[in-house]
Design an enzyme around this catalytic site. Structure first.
Site: not given
Ligand code: 9MR
Ligand code: ZN
Length: 839
Positions: A350, A655, A698, A707
């Site tokens: 994102d 992602h 994947d 992601e």
């Molecule tokens: O890395 C984060 C992970 O530890 C959490 O469990 C998750 C859910 O809250 O969010 C991950 O971070 C995401 C962030 O909120 C938004 N940008 C993408 C991040 C990676 O998935």
């Protein structure tokens, strides 16, 4: 695939159905197949159903009289501006399906109903336009899945805008009930067709440094083990067997549901070359390389990835370049204030920019540089290349420059900036919605404080003014933290982008105090630190170990202090735990539970272990660290190199919006990796029956396994630096000592001891006076080190000091410093312990 073939239903019984007059009359049938929709009658709510809204579309989802109710207040601008959906319907190629539902609307209107691909091109596998009235209609028909198997298809009701409405429809409700999708005939389905290939022989797919431990996992079941099984490492080019040995006994690895994993060790093979591994009865392994520079490109690209994540500026790249994005002023949440917070890196797949994960990334980069400065050059092709500052520091500075803008006048630091919701799968410059800066948090403020204090130290040599600015910002943040001692974090509910929340800020404050003490030497921070409990963690939410690293690698720290000893114990005892887990499974991975971002956890553990090696010199710690790198690069139960563009099989569909837009994976991004909690539709669909260690897919929809983030790449960079011991240098043992580093005569490197490393450092400094200053190289010399190494009885550091140190070590002199310059210390070449000393 466990599915048993369904029986063919020969007889189709006619049943009566209420059909819309506009609809083609379809034969209705009764079937014994299983309904693929779990909540089809809405007796207990909307569970399993959701809505998607875009371009002003607005609706809520409720139930009314045990029907699903889509309450639409704005149809938005396109037909999918308002969408109700049910996720994860497995559709197999050539399968015959029966679909049925009742539908009506409080006003006459057209909608579209389909089962479609979730993501990608959103291909419709079956589609109908429906003209709804208040009179419920039953839609019922059969269709054959003509496309390739999609086990995560989505049933959608698009209730958005149609041209006929000229943009306007009054508030209304669409009701849906008795929904079923059933597989009624699978006689033509080949369930095995899309089964992913599972390699028999698994190694690191990139390769190994010559001196690194090297292992292979052979997991093929049913191998004849009446005699020990041999594995051969074969040279790709010549076909010659470069090494052979026997595999170990079959072991179980419950986490991957594997029962016959056999591990082979080929650490002895050091000869550079491209190889693969062969075992009789198994497919060959993928190729890998052994060589000194095996990770050169990988290390460089792992940092270059951050350049491609830059925001607010034009990024140049033939595939992933973009014009300046997110340039508009941002609104401070809850106010009408607009501020400039342009710059920084897009966090992940994102485009949000968040201080907390940014700070972790900076810490990894700067400490990676500290660990192996020579690995990081000034010509990686970023705009700052050639400016005489290592590109890794330029890259970190790009984020730091943004972070300044996130600091409020009162010293507190705003948690993040993003739009209110995640954008669609678009390029960064296409996300043009309002940017919102969320409130100050104590975690962001403390992380900011620590990173700025670090920066003040690391950039001192390159740009004094910048370093001073960083220190001032850090001190201002510290003052804020002192004035606001309580934990403080809120993510406004209407800002649904990344949370990066926390339950405590104690570890962030610990890191900030440690880093400020290291940079300034100021007692004030030391006193604060003394009153804090030692903390751990290299995560974005637990950052205590960054504080520990700051202390353990600090020049001239008092090793008798509790602050040092506790940090030392914290790192070593964690490493002991990881080593235990690492030894307990065939893939030598240091974790037994796989959560979101497990690849970061694995890299972090590798880093702690490598630090423990630096502290103790115990080889097992370094081996464990290397094994974590091997896991990330392919030696895992998934048989995947988790870094895009590296190895034979790596993420093709991360992602990651820029990759989704480009239709190919941006290079050198570390995927989040295995996550046994199945936290997205793709993971739920594809990994429903997977054992914990294999919950990875994947697929671009799998944001919880596939992601990428800036702070998953950075610990990889750090791990590559910490495991880089190719210079052959012995670790500097910095075990807590009864002497303080600054008090020991002959101790040039400030580790509290006098040994050959001090003599070598003195010689290096004499040859290259500026190169070994603190912050420039892994082993550096401080002003105090220069003072303590000046031991030959004449003023100033010369090679004769080095020789005096060596003589002392050899027992040729029994006390340092020497009272006077000795005759025999003035000329000639002497070789001691293999070191040539030019006098
Ligand atoms: O890395 C984060 C992970 O530890 C959490 O469990 C998750 C859910 O809250 O969010 C991950 O971070 C995401 C962030 O909120 C938004 N940008 C993408 C991040 C990676 O998935
Ligand atoms: Zn941007």
């Amino acid at each position: 695939m466990k599915n048993k073939k369904l029986k063919r239903f020969a007889a189709v019984a006619a049943a009566c159905t209420i059909m819309a007059s506009a609809m083609p009359v379809v034969e209705s049938v009764s079937y014994a197949a299983k309904n693929l929709i779990s909540n089809s009658t809405f007796e207990t709510g909307t569970s399993g159903w959701g809505t998607y809204k875009e371009r002003n579309g607005a609706c809520t989802l409720t139930t009314e009289d045990e029907q699903l109710a889509i309450n639409i207040t704005n149809v938005g601008k396109v037909n999918y501006s308002v969408q109700a959906f049910y996720d994860i319907i497995p559709l197999y190629k050539n399968g015959k399906y029966h679909i049925k539902y009742d539908i009506s609307s409080t006003i006459d209107r057209r909608i579209e109903a389909m089962i479609q691909q979730n993501g990608g091109n959103y291909t419709s596998y079956t589609w109908k336009a429906l003209d709804l009235t208040s009179e419920p209609q039953t839609i019922e028909y059969d269709f054959t899945m003509e496309y390739k198997t999609d086990i995560m298809a989505k049933l959608c009701f698009n209730c958005g805008f149609y041209e006929d409405y000229e943009g306007y429809l009054p508030k209304h409700t669409v009701y849906i009930d008795n929904v079923s999708v059933e597989l009624i005939d699978d006689s033509e389905v080949d369930y095995d067709a899309d089964k992913p290939y599972e390699p028999d022989i698994i190694t690191n797919q990139v390769g190994y440094r010559p001196d690194a431990p090297k292992s292979v996992v052979v997991r093929k079941k049913g191998l004849d083990d009446s005699a020990p099984i041999e594995f051969k490492v074969v040279n790709d080019k010549t076909g010659a067997v470069a090494y052979k040995n026997l595999l170990g006994p079959a072991q179980k690895y419950a986490a991957a549901d594997e029962s016959e994993d056999r591990v082979g060790d080929f650490s002895e093979l050091r000869e550079p070359g491209d190889y693969h591994i062969e075992v009789e009865g198994c497919d060959k392994s993928y190729s890998f390389y052994i060589g000194e520079n095996v990770y050169k490109g990988l290390t460089e690209e792992s940092v270059k990835m951050l350049y491609l994540q830059r925001c607010g500026v034009e990024v140049e790249d033939k595939d992933f370049g973009h014009e300046a994005c997110h340039k508009s002023l941002a609104t401070v949440y809850g106010t009408t204030n607009k501020i400039d917070v342009s710059g920084g890196w897009h966090d992940a797949g994102d485009y949000g920019r968040y201080v907390v994960p940014g700070a972790k990334t900076i810490a990894d980069l700067l400490y990676a540089y500290q660990a192996a400065p020579t690995l990081f050059g000034d010509s990686t092709g970023i705009p700052e290349s050639g400016n005489k500052v290592p590109d890794i520091l330029d890259e970190a500075r790009f984020e730091l420059e943004w972070m300044f803008k996130m600091q409020n006048a009162n010293g507190g630091v705003h948690h993040k900036v993003s739009c209110a919701t995640f954008p669609g799968y678009i390029a960064p410059q296409k996300e043009t919605g309002e940017l919102i800066v969320t409130p100050i948090s104590s975690t962001a403020t403390a992380d900011f404080c620590a990173s700025m204090a670090m920066a003040a130290e690391f950039y001192e040599k390159f740009d004094k003014e910048f370093a001073e600015k960083c220190l001032a910002a850090a001190e201002k943040a510290w003052a804020y933290l002192e004035e606001n001692p309580d934990f403080d974090f809120t993510n406004p509910k209407d800002i649904v982008t990344g949370d990066y929340g926390d339950k405590t800020d104690k570890d962030e404050r610990y890191w900030a105090a440690a880093q400020l003490f290291r940079t300034t030497g100021d007692e004030k921070y030391y006193n604060a630190l003394k009153d804090m409990k030692t903390k751990t963690g290299l995560d974005w939410s637990t950052v205590g170990d960054y504080g520990n690293i700051a202390l353990l690698t600090m020049d001239g720290i008092d090793k008798t202090s509790d602050v040092y000893k506790n940090a030392y114990d914290a790192v070593v005892s964690q490493a002991d735990e990881f080593v235990e887990t690492y030894k307990s499974n065939p893939y030598s991975v240091a974790i037994s539970e796989f959560n979101w971002g497990s690849n970061m956890t694995i890299a972090n553990f590798g880093n702690i272990s490598a630090l423990a090696y630096q502290l103790t010199g115990k080889q097992t710690y370094l081996d464990a660290a290397n094994a974590q790198l091997d896991y990330l690069l392919g030696e895992n139960a998934n048989g995947v190199c988790f870094v895009s563009g590296w190895g034979t099989v790596s993420p093709q569909h991360p992602h990651h919006r820029p990759s989704m837009v480009a239709g190919k994976a941006m290079p050198c991004m570390l995927a989040g990796g295995v996550n046994q909690n199945l936290e997205d539709s793709a993971a739920k669909a594809y990994c429903a029956n997977s054992p914990a260690a294999k919950c990875y897919i994947d697929n671009a929809e799998s944001y919880s396994t596939n992601e990428i983030t800036i702070y998953w790449n950075s610990p990889l960079t750090y791990l590559l630096a910490l495991t880089n011991t190719e210079s052959g240098e012995e670790p500097t043992s910095t075990e807590p000592s009864s002497q303080t580093g600054s008090d020991v005569w002959g101790d040039a490197n400030g580790d509290g001891q006098v040994n050959i490393a001090d003599a070598v450092l003195v010689m290096q400094v004499v040859t290259n006076p500026d190169k070994y200053d603190v912050g420039k190289t892994e082993v550096s010399i401080s002003e105090n080190g220069k003072k303590m190494a000046d031991v030959d009885g004449t003023k100033g550091l010369t090679n004769s000091d080095a020789l005096a140190i060596q003589k002392y070590k050899l027992g040729l002199v029994n006390k340092l410093p020497l009272p006077d310059a000795s005759e025999d210390l003035t000329s000639g070449v002497i070789i001691i312990d293999g070191y040539e000393v030019q006098l």
